[in-house]
Design a protein around this motif. Structure first.
Motif, mmCIF file in Angstrom:
data_model
loop_
_atom_site.group_PDB
_atom_site.id
_atom_site.type_symbol
_atom_site.label_atom_id
_atom_site.label_comp_id
_atom_site.label_asym_id
_atom_site.label_seq_id
_atom_site.Cartn_x
_atom_site.Cartn_y
_atom_site.Cartn_z
ATOM 1 N N ILE A 30 0.857 -1.179 0.000
ATOM 2 C CA ILE A 30 0.000 0.000 0.000
ATOM 3 C C ILE A 30 0.897 1.234 0.000
ATOM 4 C CG2 ILE A 30 -1.685 1.311 1.371
ATOM 5 C CD1 ILE A 30 -2.875 -1.351 2.215
ATOM 6 N N ALA A 31 0.511 2.225 -0.793
ATOM 7 C CA ALA A 31 1.213 3.505 -0.946
ATOM 8 C C ALA A 31 2.486 3.402 -1.772
ATOM 9 C CB ALA A 31 1.525 4.151 0.399
ATOM 10 N N ARG A 36 -1.612 6.025 -7.468
ATOM 11 C CA ARG A 36 -2.693 5.268 -6.844
ATOM 12 C C ARG A 36 -2.200 4.753 -5.496
ATOM 13 N NH1 ARG A 36 -5.851 0.737 -10.173
ATOM 14 N NH2 ARG A 36 -6.685 2.505 -11.259
ATOM 15 N N ARG A 37 -2.043 5.657 -4.549
ATOM 16 C CA ARG A 37 -1.464 5.340 -3.246
ATOM 17 C C ARG A 37 -2.267 4.312 -2.459
ATOM 18 N NH1 ARG A 37 3.758 6.766 -2.908
ATOM 19 N NH2 ARG A 37 4.082 8.872 -3.601
ATOM 20 N N GLU A 38 -3.573 4.268 -2.659
ATOM 21 C CA GLU A 38 -4.411 3.354 -1.874
ATOM 22 C C GLU A 38 -4.408 1.922 -2.416
ATOM 23 O OE1 GLU A 38 -6.925 5.257 -5.040
ATOM 24 O OE2 GLU A 38 -5.461 5.971 -3.604
ATOM 25 N N TRP A 70 -10.311 -4.572 -5.235
ATOM 26 C CA TRP A 70 -9.561 -4.228 -6.443
ATOM 27 C C TRP A 70 -9.805 -5.148 -7.634
ATOM 28 C CZ3 TRP A 70 -8.099 0.442 -6.466
ATOM 29 C CH2 TRP A 70 -7.716 1.070 -5.297
#
Length: 130
Positions: A30-31, A36-38, A70
């Motif tokens: 994540i990050a 698209r950090r999420e 996702w």
């Protein structure tokens, strides 16, 4: 729909593209993606820790939520641990997923084509249909 294999750049079918997507989701921190950090599974941060019942429960929950969030072509029904006790202790355990496969889920059509069983092994980083 067809996709492109991310290592060979060859055309792959929709099911292979779905499994490749699961591999990418579960192997991405994540990050770590700039725009698209999420995005990611949140599981990489938990790898390497001693397995306790609480950690295993959190791990399974993270995996299920990440796939549901996702990958619209899958709806996770069940996740179970695969491998013997010795494999778990050695860090070679994997997961077996049971999910509803919706080939047009990314287009908004949530019609289930079939129930799909596939495995994912974090040591090898691969997903395979059972």
């Amino acid at each position: 729909m067809a996709g492109i294999d991310r290592t060979t750049f060859k055309v792959i079918d929709n099911l292979s593209s779905t499994l490749q997507s699961v591999e990418v989701i579960l192997s991405t921190r994540i990050a770590s993606r700039v725009m698209r950090r999420e995005f990611g599974g949140g599981t990489v941060e938990l790898l390497g820790r001693a397995i306790t019942p609480a950690l295993l429960t959190a791990f399974v929950q993270l995996v299920g939520v990440a796939i549901d969030l996702w990958e619209p072509r899958l709806n996770v029904r069940r996740i179970s641990l695969s491998g013997t006790i010795d494999e778990v202790r050695a860090g070679k355990a994997g997961f077996v997923f049971e999910a509803d496969y919706r080939p047009k889920g990314h287009l908004g059509d949530l019609t289930v084509e079939r129930v799909l069983s596939f495995s994912y092994n974090f040591a090898t980083g691969g997903a395979a249909v059972l």
